[in-house]
Write a protein that holds these residues in place. Structure first.
Motif, mmCIF file in Angstrom:
data_model
loop_
_atom_site.group_PDB
_atom_site.id
_atom_site.type_symbol
_atom_site.label_atom_id
_atom_site.label_comp_id
_atom_site.label_asym_id
_atom_site.label_seq_id
_atom_site.Cartn_x
_atom_site.Cartn_y
_atom_site.Cartn_z
ATOM 1 N N LEU A 109 0.831 -1.201 0.000
ATOM 2 C CA LEU A 109 0.000 0.000 0.000
ATOM 3 C C LEU A 109 0.869 1.255 0.000
ATOM 4 N N GLY A 110 1.935 1.251 0.795
ATOM 5 C CA GLY A 110 2.827 2.407 0.855
ATOM 6 C C GLY A 110 3.457 2.714 -0.492
ATOM 7 N N TYR A 111 3.925 1.676 -1.195
ATOM 8 C CA TYR A 111 4.512 1.888 -2.517
ATOM 9 C C TYR A 111 3.471 2.386 -3.517
ATOM 10 N N ALA A 112 2.257 1.852 -3.430
ATOM 11 C CA ALA A 112 1.182 2.299 -4.319
ATOM 12 C C ALA A 112 0.847 3.772 -4.060
ATOM 13 N N LEU A 113 0.824 4.160 -2.790
ATOM 14 C CA LEU A 113 0.563 5.559 -2.449
ATOM 15 C C LEU A 113 1.684 6.471 -2.931
ATOM 16 N N LEU A 114 2.920 5.974 -2.861
ATOM 17 C CA LEU A 114 4.055 6.758 -3.346
ATOM 18 C C LEU A 114 3.944 6.993 -4.850
ATOM 19 N N LEU A 115 3.555 5.958 -5.585
ATOM 20 C CA LEU A 115 3.372 6.096 -7.027
ATOM 21 C C LEU A 115 2.241 7.073 -7.329
ATOM 22 N N PHE A 116 1.144 6.946 -6.602
ATOM 23 C CA PHE A 116 -0.004 7.845 -6.793
ATOM 24 C C PHE A 116 0.383 9.291 -6.474
ATOM 25 N N GLY A 133 6.489 7.143 3.635
ATOM 26 C CA GLY A 133 7.728 6.471 3.985
ATOM 27 C C GLY A 133 7.634 5.754 5.316
ATOM 28 N N ALA A 134 6.966 6.376 6.289
ATOM 29 C CA ALA A 134 6.800 5.756 7.604
ATOM 30 C C ALA A 134 5.994 4.468 7.505
ATOM 31 N N LEU A 135 4.999 4.459 6.614
ATOM 32 C CA LEU A 135 4.187 3.256 6.424
ATOM 33 C C LEU A 135 5.031 2.106 5.883
ATOM 34 N N VAL A 136 5.848 2.408 4.880
ATOM 35 C CA VAL A 136 6.687 1.374 4.264
ATOM 36 C C VAL A 136 7.754 0.878 5.235
#
Length: 265
Positions: A109-116, A133-136
């Motif tokens: 989810l964190g990587y998907a949010l970063l891409l978004f 970043g904290a989520l990942v």
């Protein structure tokens, strides 16, 4: 300083590289854990290798070095908090396998949010970026703890299955595969940067202006590759990993009784 080592007259056997891999291949749960370690660490290292270019060329503000330092500092701090605080809290309510799958989903989810956030021009907001970043990183902290736990339970499983306790061999593989994941990440990063045509700095050190396609490629490399690796890890783990908390406890109890019988005999 206060613990005295017990001397043993038993001669220690030297384990060869061949024996190390043989022990791993005969323990399917240890092998599965090692594969997930490679996938998880490769995902993190790929992002760690590319995030510098993201701050330098994509976000590209004059404060990119300060922002990069802030991001990595918060990431490291939340990774430690994930290991020392978040995992123990969740462990009181959830099983290790559930936390592991949840952590993988958090990282994805964190990587998907970063891409978004990158494509929606939200990544320039350091608050949003640091929260992602904290989520990942907090998820990765818990994954680091859990892979060690699973390796430990796989030692008991392997002893029950083969009659040999390959504790030192299996745990030494953890260091080996983490290094292997780091090398794999560097290899993939280098190929990826060549494919997207990232231009180096000018002779006076000024960051080069990248094309729109290069920036798009950088964003995708930094997020989609890790997402792919983590999704594979999640699928393989859900299908093949059998050492649940109950199963691990049962195995440990059987071994305890077995050792007691051997001692009395």
């Amino acid at each position: 300083f206060s613990i005295k080592e017990k001397k043993s007259e038993k001669k220690m056997e030297t384990t060869s590289i061949k024996d190390m891999f043989s022990a791993l291949f005969h323990n399917d749960q240890a092998m599965l854990t090692v594969i997930t370690i490679v996938l998880i660490n490769s995902a993190l290292y790929i992002t760690s290798n590319l995030i510098l270019y993201f701050f330098k060329y994509d976000l590209g503000t004059e404060l990119w070095k300060n922002n990069y330092t802030l991001f990595t500092t918060i990431g490291g701090a939340t990774q430690i908090l994930g290991m020392m605080v978040l995992y123990p809290v969740l462990r009181n309510k959830l099983s290790n396998t559930t936390i592991f799958k949840t952590s993988l989903c958090m990282a994805i989810l964190g990587y998907a949010l970063l891409l978004f956030a990158s494509f929606m021009n939200l990544a320039h907001n350091m608050v949003i970026l640091c929260l992602i970043g904290a989520l990942v990183f907090s998820a990765n902290g818990m994954l680091s703890v859990l892979t060690t736990v699973f390796l430990s339970t796989s030692v008991d499983y392997g002893e029950m299955k083969t009659g040999r306790r390959e504790e030192s061999v299996i745990f030494s593989m953890q260091t080996f595969v983490v290094k292997a994941a780091s090398g794999l990440a560097v290899f993939l990063t280098g190929i990826g940067l060549d494919m997207i045509g990232l231009a180096g700095n000018s002779e006076d050190g000024i960051p080069a202006v990248q094309s729109a396609s290069t920036i798009t490629g950088l964003r995708c490399l930094m997020t989609l590759l890790p997402i792919l690796g983590l999704c594979i890890a999640l699928i393989v783990f859900k299908k093949k990993f059998i050492l649940t908390d109950v199963k691990a406890q049962e195995t440990a109890e059987k071994l305890r009784k077995k050792h007691e019988m051997e001692t009395h005999s």
